[in-house]
Design a protein around this motif. Structure first.
Motif, PDB file in Angstrom:
ATOM      1  N   MET A   1     -16.595  -7.717   5.219  1.00  0.00           N
ATOM      2  CA  MET A   1     -17.882  -7.210   5.646  1.00  0.00           C
ATOM      3  C   MET A   1     -17.689  -6.310   6.844  1.00  0.00           C
ATOM      4  N   GLU A   2     -18.332  -5.152   6.856  1.00  0.00           N
ATOM      5  CA  GLU A   2     -18.197  -4.197   7.937  1.00  0.00           C
ATOM      6  C   GLU A   2     -19.423  -4.265   8.825  1.00  0.00           C
ATOM      7  N   VAL A   3     -19.174  -4.403  10.135  1.00  0.00           N
ATOM      8  CA  VAL A   3     -20.245  -4.422  11.113  1.00  0.00           C
ATOM      9  C   VAL A   3     -20.205  -3.094  11.846  1.00  0.00           C
ATOM     10  N   ASP A   4     -21.241  -2.248  11.727  1.00  0.00           N
ATOM     11  CA  ASP A   4     -21.177  -0.901  12.270  1.00  0.00           C
ATOM     12  C   ASP A   4     -22.334  -0.589  13.207  1.00  0.00           C
ATOM     13  N   LYS A   5     -22.964  -1.608  13.775  1.00  0.00           N
ATOM     14  CA  LYS A   5     -24.044  -1.369  14.714  1.00  0.00           C
ATOM     15  C   LYS A   5     -24.031  -2.435  15.795  1.00  0.00           C
ATOM     16  N   VAL A   6     -24.668  -2.134  16.934  1.00  0.00           N
ATOM     17  CA  VAL A   6     -24.754  -3.070  18.037  1.00  0.00           C
ATOM     18  C   VAL A   6     -25.929  -4.002  17.794  1.00  0.00           C
ATOM     19  N   VAL A   7     -25.673  -5.303  17.886  1.00  0.00           N
ATOM     20  CA  VAL A   7     -26.714  -6.300  17.687  1.00  0.00           C
ATOM     21  C   VAL A   7     -26.821  -7.129  18.959  1.00  0.00           C
ATOM     22  N   HIS A   8     -28.008  -7.249  19.511  1.00  0.00           N
ATOM     23  CA  HIS A   8     -28.242  -8.028  20.717  1.00  0.00           C
ATOM     24  C   HIS A   8     -28.910  -9.348  20.325  1.00  0.00           C
ATOM     25  N   LEU A   9     -28.295 -10.458  20.701  1.00  0.00           N
ATOM     26  CA  LEU A   9     -28.797 -11.772  20.353  1.00  0.00           C
ATOM     27  C   LEU A   9     -28.952 -12.609  21.623  1.00  0.00           C
ATOM     28  N   PRO A  10     -29.810 -13.632  21.597  1.00  0.00           N
ATOM     29  CA  PRO A  10     -30.026 -14.462  22.788  1.00  0.00           C
ATOM     30  C   PRO A  10     -28.767 -15.237  23.181  1.00  0.00           C
ATOM     31  N   ARG A  11     -28.761 -15.713  24.428  1.00  0.00           N
ATOM     32  CA  ARG A  11     -27.681 -16.578  24.904  1.00  0.00           C
ATOM     33  C   ARG A  11     -27.573 -17.833  24.044  1.00  0.00           C
ATOM     34  N   LEU A  12     -26.370 -18.372  23.999  1.00  0.00           N
ATOM     35  CA  LEU A  12     -26.138 -19.662  23.347  1.00  0.00           C
ATOM     36  C   LEU A  12     -26.102 -20.714  24.451  1.00  0.00           C
ATOM     37  N   SER A  13     -27.259 -21.261  24.772  1.00  0.00           N
ATOM     38  CA  SER A  13     -27.371 -22.159  25.915  1.00  0.00           C
ATOM     39  C   SER A  13     -26.897 -23.571  25.614  1.00  0.00           C
ATOM     40  N   ARG A  14     -27.014 -23.988  24.356  1.00  0.00           N
ATOM     41  CA  ARG A  14     -26.619 -25.349  23.980  1.00  0.00           C
ATOM     42  C   ARG A  14     -25.733 -25.296  22.748  1.00  0.00           C
ATOM     43  N   VAL A  15     -24.560 -25.890  22.878  1.00  0.00           N
ATOM     44  CA  VAL A  15     -23.567 -25.916  21.806  1.00  0.00           C
ATOM     45  C   VAL A  15     -23.190 -27.368  21.534  1.00  0.00           C
ATOM     46  N   ALA A  16     -23.036 -27.716  20.273  1.00  0.00           N
ATOM     47  CA  ALA A  16     -22.614 -29.067  19.893  1.00  0.00           C
ATOM     48  C   ALA A  16     -21.301 -29.007  19.136  1.00  0.00           C
ATOM     49  N   VAL A  17     -20.358 -29.842  19.540  1.00  0.00           N
ATOM     50  CA  VAL A  17     -19.097 -30.018  18.826  1.00  0.00           C
ATOM     51  C   VAL A  17     -19.106 -31.440  18.272  1.00  0.00           C
ATOM     52  N   CYS A  18     -19.073 -31.569  16.949  1.00  0.00           N
ATOM     53  CA  CYS A  18     -19.251 -32.862  16.290  1.00  0.00           C
ATOM     54  C   CYS A  18     -17.979 -33.255  15.550  1.00  0.00           C
TER      55      CYS A  18
END
Length: 268
Positions: A1-18
């Motif tokens: 898959m080719e990604v050819d544009k800038v994408v702005h996404l929110p912060r990842l404030s909470r991460v879970a490692v299970c």
């Protein structure tokens, strides 16, 4: 898959490692236990822009872990549909159904703004498939960029991004509770044991995931590019006896190694 544009996404404030969603897949069990003991896994920083995400370390299926079994009553990694999670709680319910609601309360609720931003669910497989990220989406920018980062940081480890295409069916596994999520599955490792090389690979993989989250939250811009995504073409069962339903064949020895990755989908 080719990604050819800038994408702005929110912060990842909470991460879970299970770890321990399947109680006999022990790399994740022991890694989460190790991370829970470490008091300096991720230290707070005075600069809000540099502050790392809040990381939850979760042992998913304690009863199955105690018995070193995949599950006690039913597969926990099939219990996270909205229908299953929204049903009333009863003491007569299978243990994993009760536990799925507890995990949904901790990490979700699924599909809500309060859900954790990213779930990394740790699994092992007996298949010789290296390190694989298994996700429901083939266009989730967060998961795809994490995968590309892992490829660059661990170039000697065979890696694949696997799109678990459930089509019209709803996602059902633990990682689907988060806004973004994937299973990190590493093999080969027999169930009920820990192999040092597999454990170390998982440990490094998780640390790189958390590093990527830290870089992302600090404003790092990641380059686009190509990602090879493997997806389901069709399901093929073993030949079976028409009367009993018993399996009547095995994989030919000359095909066994080549087929192991694909056979994995029968058990995920």
């Amino acid at each position: 898959m080719e990604v050819d544009k800038v994408v702005h996404l929110p912060r990842l404030s909470r991460v879970a490692v299970c770890g321990g969603t399947h109680g006999n897949e022990l790399s994740g069990v022991y890694l989460v236990k190790e991370l829970l003991k470490a008091k300096n896994v991720m230290k707070e920083d005075n600069d809000d822009e540099e502050r790392p995400a809040s990381v939850l370390m979760v042992l998913s299926n304690p009863w199955a872990m105690q018995q070193c079994r995949r599950y006690v009553n039913t597969d926990l990694n099939r219990c996270f549909t909205h229908a299953a999670l929204s049903g009333p709680v009863s003491k007569k319910d299978p243990y994993e159904m009760i536990r799925s609601k507890e995990l949904n309360a901790l990490l979700g609720p699924k599909g809500s703004p309060e859900a954790v931003d990213l779930v990394c669910d740790l699994h092992n497989t007996t298949s010789n498939m290296g390190l694989c990220l298994i996700a429901y989406s083939d266009c989730d920018w967060i998961c795809l960029h994490i995968f590309r980062y892992l490829q660059r940081q661990m170039p000697d480890i065979p890696m694949r991004y696997i799109h678990l295409d459930v089509s019209s069916k709803e996602s059902y596994s633990l990682d689907s509770v988060g806004k973004h999520g994937f299973a990190m599955e590493i093999g080969p490792q027999p169930h009920g044991v820990v192999r040092s090389n597999i454990y170390t690979t998982m440990k490094h993989g998780v640390q790189h995931v958390l590093d990527w989250v830290r870089f992302y939250n600090s404003g790092t811009v990641f380059e686009g590019g190509f990602v090879d995504v493997y997806t389901t073409v069709k399901n093929m069962d073993y030949p079976r006896d028409s009367e009993t339903g018993n399996i009547t064949a095995a994989i030919h020895p000359q095909l066994q190694v080549q087929s192991e990755m694909y056979l994995h989908f029968f058990i995920y």
